[in-house]
Design a protein around this motif. Structure first.
Motif, mmCIF file in Angstrom:
data_model
loop_
_atom_site.group_PDB
_atom_site.id
_atom_site.type_symbol
_atom_site.label_atom_id
_atom_site.label_comp_id
_atom_site.label_asym_id
_atom_site.label_seq_id
_atom_site.Cartn_x
_atom_site.Cartn_y
_atom_site.Cartn_z
ATOM 1 N N GLY A 74 0.802 -1.224 0.000
ATOM 2 C CA GLY A 74 0.000 0.000 0.000
ATOM 3 C C GLY A 74 0.831 1.267 0.000
ATOM 4 N N ALA A 75 2.109 1.185 0.412
ATOM 5 C CA ALA A 75 2.995 2.345 0.454
ATOM 6 C C ALA A 75 3.680 2.606 -0.885
ATOM 7 C CB ALA A 75 4.040 2.170 1.549
ATOM 8 N N ILE A 76 3.353 1.816 -1.886
ATOM 9 C CA ILE A 76 3.864 2.050 -3.233
ATOM 10 C C ILE A 76 2.890 2.969 -3.960
ATOM 11 C CG2 ILE A 76 4.398 1.005 -5.473
ATOM 12 C CD1 ILE A 76 6.432 0.291 -3.281
ATOM 13 N N ALA A 77 3.401 4.091 -4.450
ATOM 14 C CA ALA A 77 2.596 5.018 -5.247
ATOM 15 C C ALA A 77 2.715 4.558 -6.693
ATOM 16 C CB ALA A 77 3.091 6.444 -5.081
ATOM 17 N N ASN A 78 1.764 3.761 -7.098
ATOM 18 C CA ASN A 78 1.755 3.141 -8.417
ATOM 19 C C ASN A 78 1.310 4.175 -9.458
ATOM 20 O OD1 ASN A 78 2.076 0.917 -10.053
ATOM 21 N ND2 ASN A 78 0.128 -0.025 -9.508
ATOM 22 N N SER A 79 2.128 4.415 -10.466
ATOM 23 C CA SER A 79 1.815 5.387 -11.521
ATOM 24 C C SER A 79 1.103 4.685 -12.668
ATOM 25 C CB SER A 79 3.103 6.010 -12.071
ATOM 26 O OG SER A 79 3.879 6.578 -11.063
ATOM 27 N N LEU A 80 -0.162 4.990 -12.832
ATOM 28 C CA LEU A 80 -0.949 4.381 -13.905
ATOM 29 C C LEU A 80 -1.402 5.472 -14.862
ATOM 30 C CD1 LEU A 80 -3.139 1.972 -11.754
ATOM 31 C CD2 LEU A 80 -1.006 1.454 -12.959
ATOM 32 N N VAL A 81 -1.171 5.244 -16.145
ATOM 33 C CA VAL A 81 -1.573 6.221 -17.145
ATOM 34 C C VAL A 81 -2.831 5.718 -17.839
ATOM 35 C CG1 VAL A 81 -0.900 7.523 -19.207
ATOM 36 C CG2 VAL A 81 0.827 6.926 -17.478
ATOM 37 N N PHE A 82 -3.821 6.594 -17.869
ATOM 38 C CA PHE A 82 -5.092 6.316 -18.523
ATOM 39 C C PHE A 82 -5.288 7.339 -19.635
ATOM 40 C CE2 PHE A 82 -5.437 4.586 -14.286
ATOM 41 C CZ PHE A 82 -6.066 3.365 -14.500
ATOM 42 N N TRP A 83 -6.326 7.136 -20.442
ATOM 43 C CA TRP A 83 -6.698 8.082 -21.486
ATOM 44 C C TRP A 83 -8.134 8.475 -21.241
ATOM 45 C CZ3 TRP A 83 -2.573 9.633 -23.947
ATOM 46 C CH2 TRP A 83 -2.726 10.526 -25.002
ATOM 47 N N SER A 84 -8.374 9.788 -21.190
ATOM 48 C CA SER A 84 -9.721 10.287 -20.920
ATOM 49 C C SER A 84 -9.877 11.655 -21.554
ATOM 50 C CB SER A 84 -9.939 10.378 -19.404
ATOM 51 O OG SER A 84 -11.195 10.938 -19.116
ATOM 52 N N ASP A 85 -11.001 11.870 -22.184
ATOM 53 C CA ASP A 85 -11.288 13.158 -22.818
ATOM 54 C C ASP A 85 -10.139 13.582 -23.749
ATOM 55 O OD1 ASP A 85 -13.621 13.081 -21.340
ATOM 56 O OD2 ASP A 85 -12.925 14.495 -19.814
ATOM 57 N N ASP A 86 -9.631 12.618 -24.505
ATOM 58 C CA ASP A 86 -8.581 12.846 -25.504
ATOM 59 C C ASP A 86 -7.255 13.334 -24.928
ATOM 60 O OD1 ASP A 86 -10.190 12.061 -27.686
ATOM 61 O OD2 ASP A 86 -11.127 14.046 -27.726
ATOM 62 N N GLU A 87 -6.990 13.001 -23.667
ATOM 63 C CA GLU A 87 -5.709 13.370 -23.076
ATOM 64 C C GLU A 87 -5.273 12.327 -22.051
ATOM 65 O OE1 GLU A 87 -5.996 17.080 -20.930
ATOM 66 O OE2 GLU A 87 -7.098 16.152 -19.301
ATOM 67 N N PRO A 88 -3.961 12.280 -21.767
ATOM 68 C CA PRO A 88 -3.497 11.347 -20.742
ATOM 69 C C PRO A 88 -3.927 11.810 -19.352
ATOM 70 C CG PRO A 88 -1.663 12.669 -21.558
ATOM 71 C CD PRO A 88 -2.872 13.031 -22.375
ATOM 72 N N LEU A 89 -4.158 10.842 -18.490
ATOM 73 C CA LEU A 89 -4.516 11.101 -17.093
ATOM 74 C C LEU A 89 -3.634 10.187 -16.252
ATOM 75 C CD1 LEU A 89 -6.432 12.303 -14.900
ATOM 76 C CD2 LEU A 89 -7.889 10.302 -15.285
ATOM 77 N N LEU A 90 -2.790 10.783 -15.427
ATOM 78 C CA LEU A 90 -1.916 10.014 -14.548
ATOM 79 C C LEU A 90 -2.623 9.815 -13.215
ATOM 80 C CD1 LEU A 90 0.860 8.733 -13.901
ATOM 81 C CD2 LEU A 90 1.593 11.023 -13.154
#
Length: 158
Positions: free
Chosen positions: A47-63
């Motif tokens: 739980g102490a790992i800040a996992n960086s996940l990249v998504f795509w939403s509204d035609d832009e990346p969302l981290l």
């Protein structure tokens, strides 16, 4: 010594220094491309790992910086943020948006600032760890430092 770091990690280190965040990048002997692997390598709770996940939403990346202890509920998160559908970015989209490979995406050091959401559950840990630009690099920081570094919106993501 930042000269010994991979090029992508040097960019992350420079960004940390510019932001006044004292955490130094650590090079792990084995790749830690998942939250579970990173937690095991560091001897900490997943739980102490800040996992960086990249998504795509509204035609832009969302981290989305999420606790390694759970998954992102994209439907609920889209509703909370007032966005359209949130989908997992392709490996090509991740690399284009961050300049970093999946499994090593840092919360900083990208070609341009990304809209970022920070999981409120990360606040429960006095120290969290995030990827340092490659699957072999990580660095420590606090929840408040992560929010400041990313300019992120704190939200429930699970």
């Amino acid at each position: 010594m930042t000269d010994a770091l991979p090029a992508r990690s040097r960019l992350v280190a420079a960004s940390l220094e510019e932001a006044g965040i004292p955490g130094k990048i650590v090079v792990l002997p084995d790749a830690a491309s998942t939250a579970a692997l990173a937690a095991a390598a560091l001897g900490i709770a997943v739980g102490a790992i800040a996992n960086s996940l990249v998504f795509w939403s509204d035609d832009e990346p969302l981290l989305v910086m999420t606790s390694g202890a759970h998954r992102v509920d994209t439907t609920a998160l889209a509703e909370r943020l007032g966005r359209g559908v949130i989908r997992r970015a392709t490996p090509e989209q991740v690399l284009a948006a961050t300049g970093q490979p999946i499994g090593g995406v840092a919360p900083t050091g990208h070609p341009a600032a990304l809209t970022t959401v920070v999981d409120e559950d990360l606040a429960a840990f006095p120290q969290i760890w995030a990827a340092g630009g490659t699957p072999h690099t990580v660095f420590p920081l606090t929840f408040d430092e992560l929010v400041r570094l990313t300019g992120g919106t704190v939200a429930r993501v699970a």
